[in-house]
Design a protein around this motif. Structure first.
Motif, PDB file in Angstrom:
ATOM      1  N   GLU A 176      39.182  52.126  56.902  1.00 39.57           N
ATOM      2  CA  GLU A 176      37.891  52.284  56.113  1.00 39.57           C
ATOM      3  C   GLU A 176      37.624  50.799  55.474  1.00 39.57           C
ATOM      4  O   GLU A 176      36.103  50.552  55.653  1.00 39.57           O
ATOM      5  N   LEU A 177      38.394  50.193  55.057  1.00 37.76           N
ATOM      6  CA  LEU A 177      37.822  49.048  54.544  1.00 37.76           C
ATOM      7  C   LEU A 177      37.845  47.641  55.216  1.00 37.76           C
ATOM      8  O   LEU A 177      37.346  46.751  54.954  1.00 37.76           O
ATOM      9  N   ALA A 178      38.274  47.929  56.743  1.00 37.69           N
ATOM     10  CA  ALA A 178      38.021  46.774  57.344  1.00 37.69           C
ATOM     11  C   ALA A 178      36.786  46.008  57.844  1.00 37.69           C
ATOM     12  O   ALA A 178      36.585  44.966  57.763  1.00 37.69           O
ATOM     13  N   GLY A 179      35.763  47.037  57.729  1.00 39.07           N
ATOM     14  CA  GLY A 179      34.434  46.420  57.897  1.00 39.07           C
ATOM     15  C   GLY A 179      33.838  46.270  56.569  1.00 39.07           C
ATOM     16  O   GLY A 179      32.550  46.194  56.573  1.00 39.07           O
ATOM     17  N   SER A 180      34.510  46.237  55.537  1.00 38.81           N
ATOM     18  CA  SER A 180      34.061  45.992  53.991  1.00 38.81           C
ATOM     19  C   SER A 180      33.312  44.620  53.947  1.00 38.81           C
ATOM     20  O   SER A 180      33.887  43.830  54.339  1.00 38.81           O
ATOM     21  N   PRO A 181      32.206  44.570  53.382  1.00 39.69           N
ATOM     22  CA  PRO A 181      31.547  43.379  53.099  1.00 39.69           C
ATOM     23  C   PRO A 181      32.338  42.305  52.134  1.00 39.69           C
ATOM     24  O   PRO A 181      32.376  40.984  52.374  1.00 39.69           O
ATOM     25  N   ALA A 182      33.200  42.992  51.364  1.00 41.13           N
ATOM     26  CA  ALA A 182      33.943  41.834  50.757  1.00 41.13           C
ATOM     27  C   ALA A 182      35.238  41.283  51.279  1.00 41.13           C
ATOM     28  O   ALA A 182      35.651  40.376  51.018  1.00 41.13           O
ATOM     29  N   TYR A 183      35.352  41.794  52.717  1.00 37.49           N
ATOM     30  CA  TYR A 183      36.324  41.190  53.521  1.00 37.49           C
ATOM     31  C   TYR A 183      35.749  40.408  54.512  1.00 37.49           C
ATOM     32  O   TYR A 183      36.322  39.862  55.448  1.00 37.49           O
ATOM     33  N   SER A 184      34.441  39.972  54.262  1.00 46.74           N
ATOM     34  CA  SER A 184      33.818  39.163  55.539  1.00 46.74           C
ATOM     35  C   SER A 184      33.324  37.840  54.852  1.00 46.74           C
ATOM     36  O   SER A 184      33.262  37.591  53.585  1.00 46.74           O
ATOM     37  N   ALA A 185      33.092  36.978  55.953  1.00 46.27           N
ATOM     38  CA  ALA A 185      32.829  35.720  55.601  1.00 46.27           C
ATOM     39  C   ALA A 185      31.267  35.524  55.622  1.00 46.27           C
ATOM     40  O   ALA A 185      30.931  34.516  56.149  1.00 46.27           O
ATOM     41  N   SER A 186      30.549  36.399  54.966  1.00 47.73           N
ATOM     42  CA  SER A 186      29.287  36.352  55.278  1.00 47.73           C
ATOM     43  C   SER A 186      28.538  35.255  54.705  1.00 47.73           C
ATOM     44  O   SER A 186      28.955  34.804  53.658  1.00 47.73           O
ATOM     45  N   SER A 187      27.725  34.794  55.354  1.00 46.61           N
ATOM     46  CA  SER A 187      26.886  33.356  55.114  1.00 46.61           C
ATOM     47  C   SER A 187      25.858  33.581  53.905  1.00 46.61           C
ATOM     48  O   SER A 187      25.427  32.944  53.165  1.00 46.61           O
ATOM     49  N   ARG A 188      25.774  35.022  53.669  1.00 44.07           N
ATOM     50  CA  ARG A 188      24.492  35.501  52.447  1.00 44.07           C
ATOM     51  C   ARG A 188      25.138  35.281  51.408  1.00 44.07           C
ATOM     52  O   ARG A 188      24.286  34.953  50.470  1.00 44.07           O
ATOM     53  N   ARG A 189      26.245  34.958  51.046  1.00 48.29           N
ATOM     54  CA  ARG A 189      27.061  34.691  49.790  1.00 48.29           C
ATOM     55  C   ARG A 189      26.742  33.604  49.292  1.00 48.29           C
ATOM     56  O   ARG A 189      26.523  33.405  48.010  1.00 48.29           O
ATOM     57  N   GLY A 190      26.790  32.621  50.195  1.00 43.77           N
ATOM     58  CA  GLY A 190      26.755  30.900  49.481  1.00 43.77           C
ATOM     59  C   GLY A 190      28.369  30.328  49.200  1.00 43.77           C
ATOM     60  O   GLY A 190      28.594  29.639  49.809  1.00 43.77           O
ATOM     61  N   ASP A 191      29.244  31.364  48.477  1.00 45.81           N
ATOM     62  CA  ASP A 191      30.359  30.848  48.262  1.00 45.81           C
ATOM     63  C   ASP A 191      31.200  31.050  49.437  1.00 45.81           C
ATOM     64  O   ASP A 191      31.054  32.246  50.278  1.00 45.81           O
ATOM     65  N   ASP A 192      32.450  30.428  49.518  1.00 46.24           N
ATOM     66  CA  ASP A 192      33.281  30.553  50.704  1.00 46.24           C
ATOM     67  C   ASP A 192      34.237  31.767  50.524  1.00 46.24           C
ATOM     68  O   ASP A 192      35.137  31.659  49.537  1.00 46.24           O
ATOM     69  N   TYR A 193      34.318  32.433  51.538  1.00 50.14           N
ATOM     70  CA  TYR A 193      35.491  33.556  51.545  1.00 50.14           C
ATOM     71  C   TYR A 193      36.817  32.806  52.075  1.00 50.14           C
ATOM     72  O   TYR A 193      36.877  32.170  53.058  1.00 50.14           O
ATOM     73  N   ILE A 194      37.758  33.045  51.127  1.00 50.19           N
ATOM     74  CA  ILE A 194      39.170  32.525  51.820  1.00 50.19           C
ATOM     75  C   ILE A 194      39.890  33.542  52.422  1.00 50.19           C
ATOM     76  O   ILE A 194      40.483  33.493  53.488  1.00 50.19           O
ATOM     77  N   GLY A 195      40.061  34.621  51.700  1.00 57.24           N
ATOM     78  CA  GLY A 195      40.859  35.714  52.266  1.00 57.24           C
ATOM     79  C   GLY A 195      41.129  36.948  51.215  1.00 57.24           C
ATOM     80  O   GLY A 195      40.786  36.779  50.004  1.00 57.24           O
ATOM     81  N   ARG A 196      42.092  37.633  51.778  1.00 54.69           N
ATOM     82  CA  ARG A 196      42.303  38.782  50.687  1.00 54.69           C
ATOM     83  C   ARG A 196      43.774  39.313  50.831  1.00 54.69           C
ATOM     84  O   ARG A 196      44.206  39.179  51.885  1.00 54.69           O
ATOM     85  N   ALA A 197      44.221  39.968  49.838  1.00 54.05           N
ATOM     86  CA  ALA A 197      45.745  40.775  49.847  1.00 54.05           C
ATOM     87  C   ALA A 197      45.527  42.085  48.896  1.00 54.05           C
ATOM     88  O   ALA A 197      44.783  42.042  48.245  1.00 54.05           O
ATOM     89  N   ALA A 198      46.607  42.962  49.309  1.00 58.84           N
ATOM     90  CA  ALA A 198      46.604  44.041  48.529  1.00 58.84           C
ATOM     91  C   ALA A 198      48.038  44.395  48.077  1.00 58.84           C
ATOM     92  O   ALA A 198      48.931  44.239  49.037  1.00 58.84           O
ATOM     93  N   ALA A 199      48.256  44.563  46.997  1.00 54.49           N
ATOM     94  CA  ALA A 199      49.623  45.043  46.552  1.00 54.49           C
ATOM     95  C   ALA A 199      49.704  46.434  46.301  1.00 54.49           C
ATOM     96  O   ALA A 199      48.583  46.805  45.323  1.00 54.49           O
ATOM     97  N   VAL A 200      50.516  47.131  46.697  1.00 54.07           N
ATOM     98  CA  VAL A 200      50.362  48.449  46.515  1.00 54.07           C
ATOM     99  C   VAL A 200      51.860  49.181  46.156  1.00 54.07           C
ATOM    100  O   VAL A 200      52.816  48.433  46.380  1.00 54.07           O
ATOM    101  N   TYR A 201      52.057  49.889  45.126  1.00 51.08           N
ATOM    102  CA  TYR A 201      53.138  50.413  44.290  1.00 51.08           C
ATOM    103  C   TYR A 201      52.935  51.933  44.626  1.00 51.08           C
ATOM    104  O   TYR A 201      52.172  52.643  44.140  1.00 51.08           O
ATOM    105  N   VAL A 202      54.190  52.473  44.843  1.00 47.86           N
ATOM    106  CA  VAL A 202      54.483  53.780  44.909  1.00 47.86           C
ATOM    107  C   VAL A 202      55.315  54.385  43.745  1.00 47.86           C
ATOM    108  O   VAL A 202      56.505  54.098  43.678  1.00 47.86           O
ATOM    109  N   GLY A 203      55.010  55.478  43.098  1.00 44.57           N
ATOM    110  CA  GLY A 203      55.701  55.990  41.944  1.00 44.57           C
ATOM    111  C   GLY A 203      56.897  56.768  42.335  1.00 44.57           C
ATOM    112  O   GLY A 203      57.095  58.045  41.835  1.00 44.57           O
ATOM    113  N   ILE A 204      57.838  56.226  43.148  1.00 44.98           N
ATOM    114  CA  ILE A 204      59.111  56.702  43.402  1.00 44.98           C
ATOM    115  C   ILE A 204      60.180  55.772  43.185  1.00 44.98           C
ATOM    116  O   ILE A 204      60.075  54.574  43.144  1.00 44.98           O
ATOM    117  N   GLU A 205      61.470  56.233  42.976  1.00 47.15           N
ATOM    118  CA  GLU A 205      62.596  55.343  42.675  1.00 47.15           C
ATOM    119  C   GLU A 205      62.934  54.463  43.838  1.00 47.15           C
ATOM    120  O   GLU A 205      62.743  55.028  45.254  1.00 47.15           O
TER     121      GLU A 205
END
Length: 271
Positions: A176-205
């Motif tokens: 779902e998020l692969a095409g998200s605008p926050a994940y793209s190097a769109s020139s409309r922003r002006g600022d340079d996109y470096i990259g993204r990462a996600a840390a996920v935590y699961v509520g189990i031992e």
């Protein structure tokens, strides 16, 4: 009389649910981004002006109205002309994200007591300030957060937990998020996109988590995706707990950053 009996039974049922939940290891959970390191600069003429957009999320399997997604869009720049190999501190006010109450469940908690684990995490989007693009970055983060909330509702809170549930849910999130605008190097922003990462935590031992790893790896392969373990540098999936981590934020363009995290699960007993 019948009304009174129903009321008593409702109280008893609620008390049993609270008692079952209290058997889980409970505490408060937070993730703090502490330092950002410029590995390769985006700006070829000088150093970078790095900043982060962050999206905090949490949801509970099989639990209606449990999904919460919040955009942290202060977008404070952490330094001026930061050169490769240089680290900058991230202020607590920006980097410290609390999820409030959290539970770490065993297999018995889940299958004997009928509890439903939750997932929580942070998506980090790294940018290099260049041409005043923060307003557009904020809009992109908010649109991405809306997509994330919708997919978490459909594939986490509306789906009961089974041992194979997590890889499917995460694949839906990634797709779902692969095409998200926050994940793209769109020139409309002006600022340079470096990259993204996600840390996920699961509520189990930890023990239950490692017991499920072979199942999750097989399910992920069957879905045509890759399982990212707790040591992964870009999309780690870990049991809720206290641990340091280092994420890699790089994308298709120039520039690469490293982000140091400290996850803390405070149970009030030093654990």
């Amino acid at each position: 009389m019948k009304s009174s009996v129903r009321h008593i039974l409702a109280i008893v049922a609620a008390g049993a649910a609270v008692a079952a939940l209290s058997a889980c290891l409970g505490g408060t959970f937070s993730v703090k981004a502490t330092r950002l390191t410029v590995v390769e600069r985006s700006d070829t003429l000088r150093g970078d002006e790095p900043y982060l957009g962050m999206i905090r999320f949490k949801s509970q399997f099989g639990e209606a109205s449990s999904t919460e997604v919040v955009v942290h869009d202060e977008l404070r720049t952490f330094g001026d002309q930061v050169r490769p190999g240089t680290s900058v501190a991230i202020p607590d006010l920006v980097g410290d994200i609390s999820f409030g109450a959290a539970f770490s469940m065993s297999r018995d908690d889940v299958f004997d007591d009928g509890q439903q684990p939750g997932v929580a995490g942070v998506i980090y989007v790294a940018m290099d300030e260049d041409h005043g693009g923060k307003a557009q970055v904020r809009d992109d983060l908010r649109e991405t957060a809306g997509r994330l909330r919708s997919v978490l509702v459909r594939h986490v809170e509306q789906v009961p937990w089974i041992d194979s549930a997590l890889p499917s849910a995460l694949k839906h999130v990634n797709d779902e998020l692969a095409g998200s605008p926050a994940y793209s190097a769109s020139s409309r922003r002006g600022d340079d996109y470096i990259g993204r990462a996600a840390a996920v935590y699961v509520g189990i031992e930890d023990g239950y988590f490692h017991e499920l790893l072979p199942i999750w790896q097989d399910v992920a392969r069957g879905l045509g995706s890759q399982w990212h373990g707790c040591d992964d540098a870009s999309n780690p999936v870990c049991p809720i707990g206290t641990r340091p981590q280092v994420l890699t934020l790089d994308g298709p363009g120039d520039g690469s950053y490293r982000l140091s995290l400290e996850a803390t699960f405070d149970t009030g007993s030093g654990g």
